[in-house]
Design a protein around this motif. Structure first.
Motif, PDB file in Angstrom:
ATOM      1  N   ILE A   1       0.841  -1.210   0.000  1.00 39.04           N
ATOM      2  CA  ILE A   1       0.000   0.000   0.000  1.00 39.04           C
ATOM      3  C   ILE A   1       0.873   1.255   0.000  1.00 39.04           C
ATOM      4  CG2 ILE A   1      -1.664   1.337   1.399  1.00 39.04           C
ATOM      5  CD1 ILE A   1      -3.080  -1.015   0.201  1.00 39.04           C
ATOM      6  N   TYR A   2       1.979   1.209   0.736  1.00 42.25           N
ATOM      7  CA  TYR A   2       2.891   2.364   0.741  1.00 42.25           C
ATOM      8  C   TYR A   2       3.375   2.673  -0.676  1.00 42.25           C
ATOM      9  CZ  TYR A   2       3.655   3.069   5.798  1.00 42.25           C
ATOM     10  OH  TYR A   2       3.518   3.390   7.124  1.00 42.25           O
ATOM     11  N   ASP A   3       3.749   1.596  -1.401  1.00 38.76           N
ATOM     12  CA  ASP A   3       4.257   1.805  -2.764  1.00 38.76           C
ATOM     13  C   ASP A   3       3.168   2.336  -3.682  1.00 38.76           C
ATOM     14  OD1 ASP A   3       6.895   1.029  -2.298  1.00 38.76           O
ATOM     15  OD2 ASP A   3       6.342  -1.090  -2.354  1.00 38.76           O
ATOM     16  N   ILE A   4       1.960   1.852  -3.486  1.00 36.06           N
ATOM     17  CA  ILE A   4       0.854   2.343  -4.323  1.00 36.06           C
ATOM     18  C   ILE A   4       0.567   3.818  -4.007  1.00 36.06           C
ATOM     19  CG2 ILE A   4      -1.619   2.103  -4.814  1.00 36.06           C
ATOM     20  CD1 ILE A   4      -1.315  -0.917  -4.244  1.00 36.06           C
ATOM     21  N   LEU A   5       0.575   4.133  -2.710  1.00 32.69           N
ATOM     22  CA  LEU A   5       0.238   5.515  -2.313  1.00 32.69           C
ATOM     23  C   LEU A   5       1.236   6.540  -2.843  1.00 32.69           C
ATOM     24  CD1 LEU A   5      -1.078   5.053   1.351  1.00 32.69           C
ATOM     25  CD2 LEU A   5      -2.392   5.829  -0.632  1.00 32.69           C
ATOM     26  N   GLU A   6       2.435   6.080  -3.180  1.00 32.63           N
ATOM     27  CA  GLU A   6       3.422   6.992  -3.786  1.00 32.63           C
ATOM     28  C   GLU A   6       2.851   7.665  -5.030  1.00 32.63           C
ATOM     29  OE1 GLU A   6       6.776   7.826  -3.117  1.00 32.63           O
ATOM     30  OE2 GLU A   6       6.123   7.086  -1.154  1.00 32.63           O
ATOM     31  N   TYR A   7       1.917   6.988  -5.681  1.00 31.32           N
ATOM     32  CA  TYR A   7       1.363   7.497  -6.938  1.00 31.32           C
ATOM     33  C   TYR A   7       0.059   8.274  -6.732  1.00 31.32           C
ATOM     34  CZ  TYR A   7       4.808   4.505  -9.121  1.00 31.32           C
ATOM     35  OH  TYR A   7       5.987   3.947  -9.507  1.00 31.32           O
ATOM     36  N   TYR A   8      -0.379   8.376  -5.498  1.00 28.78           N
ATOM     37  CA  TYR A   8      -1.617   9.116  -5.223  1.00 28.78           C
ATOM     38  C   TYR A   8      -1.281  10.580  -4.916  1.00 28.78           C
ATOM     39  CZ  TYR A   8      -4.790   5.108  -4.989  1.00 28.78           C
ATOM     40  OH  TYR A   8      -5.570   4.021  -5.293  1.00 28.78           O
ATOM     41  N   PRO A   9      -1.983  11.510  -5.597  1.00 26.39           N
ATOM     42  CA  PRO A   9      -1.728  12.922  -5.275  1.00 26.39           C
ATOM     43  C   PRO A   9      -2.121  13.183  -3.814  1.00 26.39           C
ATOM     44  CG  PRO A   9      -3.252  12.677  -7.128  1.00 26.39           C
ATOM     45  CD  PRO A   9      -3.087  11.326  -6.533  1.00 26.39           C
ATOM     46  N   LYS A  10      -1.149  13.591  -3.021  1.00 26.22           N
ATOM     47  CA  LYS A  10      -1.336  13.583  -1.565  1.00 26.22           C
ATOM     48  C   LYS A  10      -2.466  14.486  -1.039  1.00 26.22           C
ATOM     49  CE  LYS A  10       1.865  10.646  -0.309  1.00 26.22           C
ATOM     50  NZ  LYS A  10       1.720   9.847  -1.527  1.00 26.22           N
ATOM     51  N   ASP A  11      -2.618  15.648  -1.621  1.00 24.37           N
ATOM     52  CA  ASP A  11      -3.619  16.546  -1.051  1.00 24.37           C
ATOM     53  C   ASP A  11      -4.694  16.947  -2.051  1.00 24.37           C
ATOM     54  OD1 ASP A  11      -3.031  16.809   1.685  1.00 24.37           O
ATOM     55  OD2 ASP A  11      -1.195  17.857   1.138  1.00 24.37           O
TER      56      ASP A  11
ATOM     57  N   LEU B   1       4.418  -1.100 -10.889  1.00 18.68           N
ATOM     58  CA  LEU B   1       4.629  -1.983  -9.721  1.00 18.68           C
ATOM     59  C   LEU B   1       4.480  -3.470 -10.012  1.00 18.68           C
ATOM     60  CD1 LEU B   1       2.850   0.116  -6.912  1.00 18.68           C
ATOM     61  CD2 LEU B   1       5.295  -0.024  -7.390  1.00 18.68           C
ATOM     62  N   LYS B   2       4.055  -3.808 -11.237  1.00 17.54           N
ATOM     63  CA  LYS B   2       3.782  -5.233 -11.473  1.00 17.54           C
ATOM     64  C   LYS B   2       5.050  -6.090 -11.481  1.00 17.54           C
ATOM     65  CE  LYS B   2       3.354  -5.210 -16.495  1.00 17.54           C
ATOM     66  NZ  LYS B   2       2.426  -5.278 -17.619  1.00 17.54           N
ATOM     67  N   ILE B   3       6.200  -5.447 -11.591  1.00 19.94           N
ATOM     68  CA  ILE B   3       7.468  -6.203 -11.501  1.00 19.94           C
ATOM     69  C   ILE B   3       7.635  -6.738 -10.066  1.00 19.94           C
ATOM     70  CG2 ILE B   3       9.981  -6.086 -11.894  1.00 19.94           C
ATOM     71  CD1 ILE B   3       9.226  -3.270 -13.269  1.00 19.94           C
ATOM     72  N   ARG B   4       7.124  -5.970  -9.102  1.00 17.83           N
ATOM     73  CA  ARG B   4       7.329  -6.345  -7.697  1.00 17.83           C
ATOM     74  C   ARG B   4       6.146  -7.064  -7.075  1.00 17.83           C
ATOM     75  NH1 ARG B   4       8.931  -0.838  -5.133  1.00 17.83           N
ATOM     76  NH2 ARG B   4       9.056  -2.082  -3.238  1.00 17.83           N
ATOM     77  N   TYR B   5       4.956  -6.800  -7.622  1.00 16.05           N
ATOM     78  CA  TYR B   5       3.763  -7.390  -6.997  1.00 16.05           C
ATOM     79  C   TYR B   5       2.879  -8.066  -8.038  1.00 16.05           C
ATOM     80  CZ  TYR B   5       5.064  -4.145  -3.230  1.00 16.05           C
ATOM     81  OH  TYR B   5       5.747  -3.453  -2.268  1.00 16.05           O
ATOM     82  N   ASN B   6       2.070  -9.001  -7.548  1.00 16.82           N
ATOM     83  CA  ASN B   6       1.095  -9.679  -8.373  1.00 16.82           C
ATOM     84  C   ASN B   6       0.035  -8.671  -8.832  1.00 16.82           C
ATOM     85  OD1 ASN B   6      -1.589 -10.930  -8.552  1.00 16.82           O
ATOM     86  ND2 ASN B   6      -0.507 -12.828  -8.062  1.00 16.82           N
ATOM     87  N   GLU B   7      -0.315  -8.716 -10.121  1.00 13.25           N
ATOM     88  CA  GLU B   7      -1.246  -7.727 -10.678  1.00 13.25           C
ATOM     89  C   GLU B   7      -2.617  -7.793  -9.997  1.00 13.25           C
ATOM     90  OE1 GLU B   7      -1.237  -7.496 -14.960  1.00 13.25           O
ATOM     91  OE2 GLU B   7      -3.205  -6.495 -14.937  1.00 13.25           O
ATOM     92  N   LYS B   8      -3.046  -9.005  -9.695  1.00 15.76           N
ATOM     93  CA  LYS B   8      -4.359  -9.164  -9.035  1.00 15.76           C
ATOM     94  C   LYS B   8      -4.347  -8.499  -7.641  1.00 15.76           C
ATOM     95  CE  LYS B   8      -7.601 -12.677  -7.611  1.00 15.76           C
ATOM     96  NZ  LYS B   8      -7.534 -13.918  -6.903  1.00 15.76           N
ATOM     97  N   ASP B   9      -3.241  -8.707  -6.932  1.00 16.44           N
ATOM     98  CA  ASP B   9      -3.118  -8.097  -5.606  1.00 16.44           C
ATOM     99  C   ASP B   9      -3.141  -6.566  -5.702  1.00 16.44           C
ATOM    100  OD1 ASP B   9      -2.984 -10.522  -4.400  1.00 16.44           O
ATOM    101  OD2 ASP B   9      -0.818 -10.515  -4.068  1.00 16.44           O
ATOM    102  N   LEU B  10      -2.439  -6.049  -6.702  1.00 15.64           N
ATOM    103  CA  LEU B  10      -2.404  -4.591  -6.873  1.00 15.64           C
ATOM    104  C   LEU B  10      -3.810  -4.042  -7.118  1.00 15.64           C
ATOM    105  CD1 LEU B  10       0.800  -4.234  -9.095  1.00 15.64           C
ATOM    106  CD2 LEU B  10       0.484  -3.171  -6.859  1.00 15.64           C
ATOM    107  N   ARG B  11      -4.559  -4.751  -7.967  1.00 10.06           N
ATOM    108  CA  ARG B  11      -5.931  -4.295  -8.267  1.00 10.06           C
ATOM    109  C   ARG B  11      -6.798  -4.361  -7.001  1.00 10.06           C
ATOM    110  NH1 ARG B  11      -6.874  -3.240 -13.513  1.00 10.06           N
ATOM    111  NH2 ARG B  11      -5.497  -4.193 -15.050  1.00 10.06           N
TER     112      ARG B  11
END
Lengths: 457, 48
Positions: A28-38, A53-63
């Motif tokens: 979740i931390y890695d995903i949140l890097e791409y979320y506009p913070k404010d 991120l799909k190199i590091r995580y399973n695509e289904k999990d990311l979704r």
């Protein structure tokens, strides 16, 4: 605004405005890097995140993870907007600190009340003044039903008959006005005896009993007029009080200074005496004092909070189990946003009254005539400018708090600390901020560990 | 949820109607008298 921190391998995300706290997977931390913070509209490019991120995580999990984040946002538990506060908030007086005795029978080196007399005369409050103060509280409490009165000093047990008379008077008045008046008392414990302990147990919602820790720590700062340490005098009395108290609330409260920066040992010592509710807090002192804390002490103090976190779990379930006031966090009935922004309410809904009947924003300002709001004997002349000053010193108006993730846990901190350190209500006491942030992080991690443990079992 | 556990549910703007009733304890009175922490104060609104 969100805030992320990780401690003891537990990644946490806080939604600052709503107060929501989430334990998350590291992904979740890695995903949140791409979320506009404010950005409240949150234009999130999910395909871009998947590609990255799909190199590091399973695509289904990311979704799945992004769907879960969407759900939290929809539910108002993440990236919430700040709301407007204060518009419907009725500012009335609901709490009173009654300086029942501006005199004390012991001498504490760090006493902000100048050994009890607040730099004035040694005075005991008489019944008429106390009764008038209780009338003032009731008459200015608007629709609030729950009212609080803390008997404070100096040492309030030096004037105990007046305390008892005021409790009787307050109860009678509260009944007439359909109010629930709750009494508390803060004492150095030296004058406790079977009779006053029974009275306190019957009539006081809470009692704060002062002791700093082990004998060495306590006696260095808290001594009698003959320069003898108070530890041996107060420990048996506090033990007896706690024993008699049963399930009713109490706090054994101490102060740590530069002389006992290793204060975790003092908290543990108090827990080992069988005291389950312990609060040990940093001293409030001018920098010139040899016992004052400084930024050079911060790392050591932070380590102490970590030691206390460990001790909390070690002692849990044993007869030395304890609660540390600043590690407590209310999960189910947490304070509303108005409360989180207003803070202690000093000068607005909380005032202190001296033995002469002078009104101050809180006990820590008592005796400083710049902050005298008026007198209970002439209420028409209450200084509304002082109330306005305190009302405006909300966390929303403090520049240094604006982008701080902890702002709704401390509400901008203690006004008195800010004033004494920086001569301004709007400039918080920064060392206090750093200690507070550490305590909040640890209290969140404690609750997170308990939750993860319970989910596993 | 698989990847997120909500530890504390936030007080959302939907609860506007019951915020600020003021029936809770004054934070400084409870155990400290020298600091301010509201995060540990209990909401005393019976409707919540």
């Amino acid at each position: 605004m969100i805030y992320q921190f990780e401690k003891d391998n537990i990644p946490v995300v806080l939604d600052v405005n709503s107060g929501a706290v989430h334990i998350v997977d590291k992904m979740i931390y890695d995903i949140l890097e791409y979320y506009p913070k404010d950005d409240p509209k949150l234009q999130v490019d999910k395909e871009k995140i998947l590609q990255a991120l799909k190199i590091r995580y399973n695509e289904k999990d990311l979704r799945t993870a992004m769907d879960e984040l969407d759900h939290l946002i929809k539910e108002g538990q993440l990236f919430t907007k700040d709301i407007k506060r204060g518009e419907n908030f009725e500012h009335v007086i609901k709490a009173l600190c009654l300086h029942i005795a501006h005199d004390c029978n012991i001498r504490c080196k760090y006493c902000f009340a100048s050994q009890g007399n607040f730099k004035g005369e040694n005075l005991l409050m008489n019944f008429e003044t106390g009764a008038k103060a209780l009338d003032f509280l009731i008459e200015n409490s608007g629709k609030r039903r729950n009212l609080e009165v803390d008997f404070f000093g100096g040492e309030p047990l030096m004037n105990f008959q007046v305390v008892k008379d005021l409790v009787s008077y307050g109860k009678k008045k509260a009944k007439e006005w359909n109010k629930n008046m709750r009494f508390t008392i803060t004492t150095n414990a030296t004058l406790l005896n079977e009779e006053n302990m029974d009275y306190i147990n019957e009539n006081m919602e809470n009692i704060v009993l002062s002791i700093d820790g082990n004998k060495e720590t306590n006696d260095r700062m808290r001594y009698t007029v003959n320069n003898k340490g108070t530890y041996d005098l107060i420990l048996p009395r506090i033990k007896r009080m706690v024993e008699k108290r049963g399930d009713k609330p109490y706090y054994v409260r101490g102060t740590f200074t530069k002389f006992n920066k290793d204060f975790s040992k003092d908290v543990i010592h108090l827990a080992e005496q069988g005291f389950r509710n312990v609060s040990v807090e940093p001293v409030v002192a001018s920098r010139e004092e040899d016992y004052a804390l400084g930024f050079e002490d911060l790392e050591e103090i932070k380590e102490q909070y970590d030691i206390l976190e460990e001790a909390y779990f070690e002692k849990k379930g044993t007869k030395e189990e304890f609660e540390f006031f600043h590690f407590k966090m209310n999960l189910q009935k947490n304070p509303c946003q108005e409360k989180r922004a207003l803070g202690c309410g000093a000068g607005v809904e909380y005032v202190s009254v001296t033995p002469e009947g002078e009104i101050y924003p809180c006990h820590q300002f008592a005796g400083n005539t710049d902050f005298k709001m008026g007198s209970i004997w002439d209420q028409k002349d209450l200084d509304s400018e002082i109330t306005e000053t305190f009302k405006n010193a909300s966390v929303d108006n403090k520049e240094t708090c604006r982008d701080c993730w902890a702002k709704y846990y401390c509400s901008g901190g203690c006004h008195a600390n800010a004033y004494h350190e920086n001569d301004s209500l709007l400039h918080p006491y920064e060392l206090g901020c750093e200690m507070e942030k550490k305590r909040i992080q640890n209290s969140i991690i404690i609750e997170a560990k308990k939750r993860l443990e319970s989910d596993r079992s | 949820m698989t990847f997120i556990t909500t530890l504390v549910r936030g007080t959302s703007t939907k609860e506007d109607s019951i915020t600020g009733c003021g029936e809770c304890q004054t934070s400084c009175q409870s155990a400290c008298k020298t600091s301010c922490t509201v995060g540990n104060q209990e909401c005393e609104n019976s409707k919540r």
